[in-house]
Design a protein around this motif. Structure first.
Motif, PDB file in Angstrom:
ATOM      1  N   VAL A  37       0.836  -1.209   0.000  1.00 51.83           N
ATOM      2  CA  VAL A  37       0.000   0.000   0.000  1.00 51.83           C
ATOM      3  C   VAL A  37       0.866   1.252   0.000  1.00 51.83           C
ATOM      4  N   MET A  38       1.956   1.214   0.756  1.00 55.18           N
ATOM      5  CA  MET A  38       2.840   2.379   0.815  1.00 55.18           C
ATOM      6  C   MET A  38       3.621   2.568  -0.479  1.00 55.18           C
ATOM      7  N   LEU A  39       3.876   1.498  -1.206  1.00 51.58           N
ATOM      8  CA  LEU A  39       4.644   1.599  -2.445  1.00 51.58           C
ATOM      9  C   LEU A  39       3.788   1.980  -3.647  1.00 51.58           C
ATOM     10  N   ILE A  40       2.466   1.814  -3.558  1.00 53.93           N
ATOM     11  CA  ILE A  40       1.593   2.117  -4.697  1.00 53.93           C
ATOM     12  C   ILE A  40       1.750   3.565  -5.180  1.00 53.93           C
ATOM     13  N   PRO A  41       1.706   4.585  -4.314  1.00 58.88           N
ATOM     14  CA  PRO A  41       1.887   5.955  -4.824  1.00 58.88           C
ATOM     15  C   PRO A  41       3.233   6.169  -5.504  1.00 58.88           C
ATOM     16  N   PHE A  42       4.290   5.573  -4.952  1.00 57.33           N
ATOM     17  CA  PHE A  42       5.610   5.732  -5.553  1.00 57.33           C
ATOM     18  C   PHE A  42       5.657   5.093  -6.940  1.00 57.33           C
ATOM     19  N   VAL A  43       5.047   3.918  -7.081  1.00 54.05           N
ATOM     20  CA  VAL A  43       5.023   3.232  -8.383  1.00 54.05           C
ATOM     21  C   VAL A  43       4.236   4.046  -9.403  1.00 54.05           C
ATOM     22  N   ILE A  44       3.110   4.624  -8.987  1.00 55.61           N
ATOM     23  CA  ILE A  44       2.308   5.443  -9.898  1.00 55.61           C
ATOM     24  C   ILE A  44       3.093   6.665 -10.361  1.00 55.61           C
ATOM     25  N   VAL A  45       3.831   7.286  -9.438  1.00 56.91           N
ATOM     26  CA  VAL A  45       4.653   8.444  -9.803  1.00 56.91           C
ATOM     27  C   VAL A  45       5.714   8.050 -10.817  1.00 56.91           C
ATOM     28  N   VAL A  46       6.353   6.921 -10.611  1.00 50.58           N
ATOM     29  CA  VAL A  46       7.375   6.456 -11.557  1.00 50.58           C
ATOM     30  C   VAL A  46       6.752   6.184 -12.922  1.00 50.58           C
ATOM     31  N   ASN A  48       4.038   7.500 -14.304  1.00 53.29           N
ATOM     32  CA  ASN A  48       3.633   8.727 -14.978  1.00 53.29           C
ATOM     33  C   ASN A  48       4.818   9.594 -15.374  1.00 53.29           C
ATOM     34  N   ALA A  49       5.924   9.506 -14.603  1.00 53.17           N
ATOM     35  CA  ALA A  49       7.114  10.282 -14.965  1.00 53.17           C
ATOM     36  C   ALA A  49       7.763   9.764 -16.233  1.00 53.17           C
ATOM     37  N   LEU A  50       7.537   8.504 -16.553  1.00 51.61           N
ATOM     38  CA  LEU A  50       8.145   7.896 -17.738  1.00 51.61           C
ATOM     39  C   LEU A  50       7.219   7.892 -18.950  1.00 51.61           C
ATOM     40  N   LYS A  51       6.059   8.548 -18.839  1.00 46.34           N
ATOM     41  CA  LYS A  51       5.114   8.614 -19.952  1.00 46.34           C
ATOM     42  C   LYS A  51       5.255   9.938 -20.698  1.00 46.34           C
ATOM     43  N   THR A  52       4.717   9.954 -21.895  1.00 48.51           N
ATOM     44  CA  THR A  52       4.565  11.205 -22.628  1.00 48.51           C
ATOM     45  C   THR A  52       3.194  11.800 -22.290  1.00 48.51           C
ATOM     46  N   PRO A  53       3.007  13.102 -22.464  1.00 53.43           N
ATOM     47  CA  PRO A  53       1.693  13.686 -22.185  1.00 53.43           C
ATOM     48  C   PRO A  53       0.569  13.035 -22.991  1.00 53.43           C
ATOM     49  N   GLU A  54       0.850  12.674 -24.237  1.00 54.39           N
ATOM     50  CA  GLU A  54      -0.180  12.036 -25.050  1.00 54.39           C
ATOM     51  C   GLU A  54      -0.552  10.663 -24.500  1.00 54.39           C
ATOM     52  N   GLU A  55       0.458   9.905 -24.058  1.00 50.27           N
ATOM     53  CA  GLU A  55       0.196   8.586 -23.483  1.00 50.27           C
ATOM     54  C   GLU A  55      -0.576   8.699 -22.181  1.00 50.27           C
ATOM     55  N   TYR A  56      -0.269   9.730 -21.401  1.00 53.67           N
ATOM     56  CA  TYR A  56      -0.991   9.924 -20.130  1.00 53.67           C
ATOM     57  C   TYR A  56      -2.455  10.248 -20.382  1.00 53.67           C
ATOM     58  N   SER A  57      -2.725  11.130 -21.333  1.00 56.43           N
ATOM     59  CA  SER A  57      -4.107  11.510 -21.616  1.00 56.43           C
ATOM     60  C   SER A  57      -4.891  10.374 -22.260  1.00 56.43           C
ATOM     61  N   THR A  58      -4.209   9.475 -22.964  1.00 55.01           N
ATOM     62  CA  THR A  58      -4.899   8.371 -23.633  1.00 55.01           C
ATOM     63  C   THR A  58      -5.165   7.198 -22.695  1.00 55.01           C
ATOM     64  N   ASN A  59      -4.152   6.788 -21.951  1.00 56.37           N
ATOM     65  CA  ASN A  59      -4.257   5.577 -21.125  1.00 56.37           C
ATOM     66  C   ASN A  59      -4.569   5.849 -19.662  1.00 56.37           C
ATOM     67  N   GLY A  60      -4.417   7.082 -19.225  1.00 55.74           N
ATOM     68  CA  GLY A  60      -4.715   7.398 -17.832  1.00 55.74           C
ATOM     69  C   GLY A  60      -3.501   7.239 -16.919  1.00 55.74           C
ATOM     70  N   ALA A  63      -2.039   3.306 -15.971  1.00 57.96           N
ATOM     71  CA  ALA A  63      -1.543   2.389 -16.988  1.00 57.96           C
ATOM     72  C   ALA A  63      -0.021   2.312 -16.942  1.00 57.96           C
ATOM     73  N   VAL A  64       0.489   1.142 -17.314  1.00 52.69           N
ATOM     74  CA  VAL A  64       1.941   0.947 -17.386  1.00 52.69           C
ATOM     75  C   VAL A  64       2.459   1.656 -18.636  1.00 52.69           C
ATOM     76  N   PRO A  65       3.560   2.402 -18.526  1.00 50.12           N
ATOM     77  CA  PRO A  65       4.064   3.124 -19.715  1.00 50.12           C
ATOM     78  C   PRO A  65       4.512   2.161 -20.803  1.00 50.12           C
ATOM     79  N   ASP A  66       4.330   2.576 -22.064  1.00 48.66           N
ATOM     80  CA  ASP A  66       4.738   1.752 -23.201  1.00 48.66           C
ATOM     81  C   ASP A  66       6.256   1.655 -23.323  1.00 48.66           C
TER      82      ASP A  66
END
Length: 291
Positions: A37-46, A48-60, A63-66
């Motif tokens: 539970v404590m690691l979930i926010p950190f994983v989500i931040v990682v 989203n930091a590795l996504k492009t803005p278009e990928e974020y807006s499309t997959n939410g 989602a795991v980055p491509d």
């Protein structure tokens, strides 16, 4: 003839002893769930930091980055001059940790071993100082720093946090040194050791685990401070990492991926510092009473 003694055979542990208590498994499972539970926010931040803005807006955001896209990290680093902010945070946090530990040791030596007059009242005063909110200290410290010409300098923040952190360190170390074995001190004095030699050659080495824990905590606490650096460090070249993150996000100049990149860059230094000194923390927290 001499009788020979025969040692009784060692009994094998019974099945009852070899059985594990079911409650141990319950506690272990609960700890694993808590860690996840404590690691979930950190994983989500990682992610989203590795996504492009278009990928974020499309997959939410979940989602795991491509792939690994570092453009958001690069853009944020260049926009806020993160290297400069990182250096400011390291200088301020490192200086506060070192000076606060030294001041705590000196104060605690006088209170815990020196047994100066009014020791109890001084400890009560230090305890009350730890309970004061920083909002109550901002204006007096702001006015004082203006009067002495230290406003908008890293030195002002270093002095303020050194005093704040050393109040807690003095209170903690005073209770530790209050139970320091007197026989050891008397033996050192009989051997001709001066007061300073007793402090640096006997007291400090014995209390090293506690001092090391304070050093790590002071660094992390100062690194995460936001209010006082925000008020006292108005120039862009003097700002710390936490202030740069808060100011830039408040101006709404970043998209979601860059916001995640900023959070990731702000977390990584403290995680690295914690991993480096993990053994120091473990030894200090598990150390028993002074022997």
């Amino acid at each position: 003839m001499t009788a020979t003694s025969v040692e009784p055979p060692i009994k094998a542990p019974s099945r009852a002893r070899r059985r594990r208590d079911p409650s141990n498994y319950v506690v272990l499972a609960a700890l694993i769930v808590l860690v996840l539970v404590m690691l979930i926010p950190f994983v989500i931040v990682v992610f989203n930091a590795l996504k492009t803005p278009e990928e974020y807006s499309t997959n939410g955001p979940l989602a795991v980055p491509d792939g690994i896209h570092l453009q958001g990290l690069k853009d944020f680093w260049e926009r806020v001059a993160f290297g400069e902010k990182l250096l400011n945070s390291v200088i301020i946090s490192g200086s506060v940790a070192a000076f606060a530990v030294i001041l705590s040791v000196l104060n605690a030596y006088a209170l815990g071993i020196g047994r100066i007059k009014g020791r109890l009242w001084i400890l009560v005063l230090l305890l009350m100082a730890n309970t004061l909110p920083q909002e109550a200290l901002v204006y007096p410290l702001y006015y004082l720093s203006k009067q002495v010409g230290l406003y908008d300098t890293r030195l002002s923040v270093i002095i303020i946090f050194t005093v704040i952190q050393s109040a807690f360190g003095t209170y903690l170390l005073s209770s530790v040194l209050g139970s320091f074995p007197r026989a050891l001190l008397e033996a050192a004095r009989m051997d001709g050791a001066s007061t300073w030699q007793v402090l640096w050659r006997i007291v400090v080495p014995v209390t090293r685990p506690t001092v090391a824990v304070l050093l790590v905590f002071f660094f992390i606490w100062t690194w995460n401070e936001f209010l006082i650096p925000l008020v006292f460090l108005t120039s862009n070249e003097n700002q710390t990492v936490s202030v740069a993150l808060g100011v830039l996000q408040g101006q709404r100049l970043m998209d979601a991926t860059m916001s995640s990149a900023s959070a990731l860059l702000g977390i990584i230094p403290t995680v690295i510092f914690f991993l480096i000194f993990q053994r120091t923390l473990t030894r200090g927290l598990t150390a028993g009473a002074i022997k």
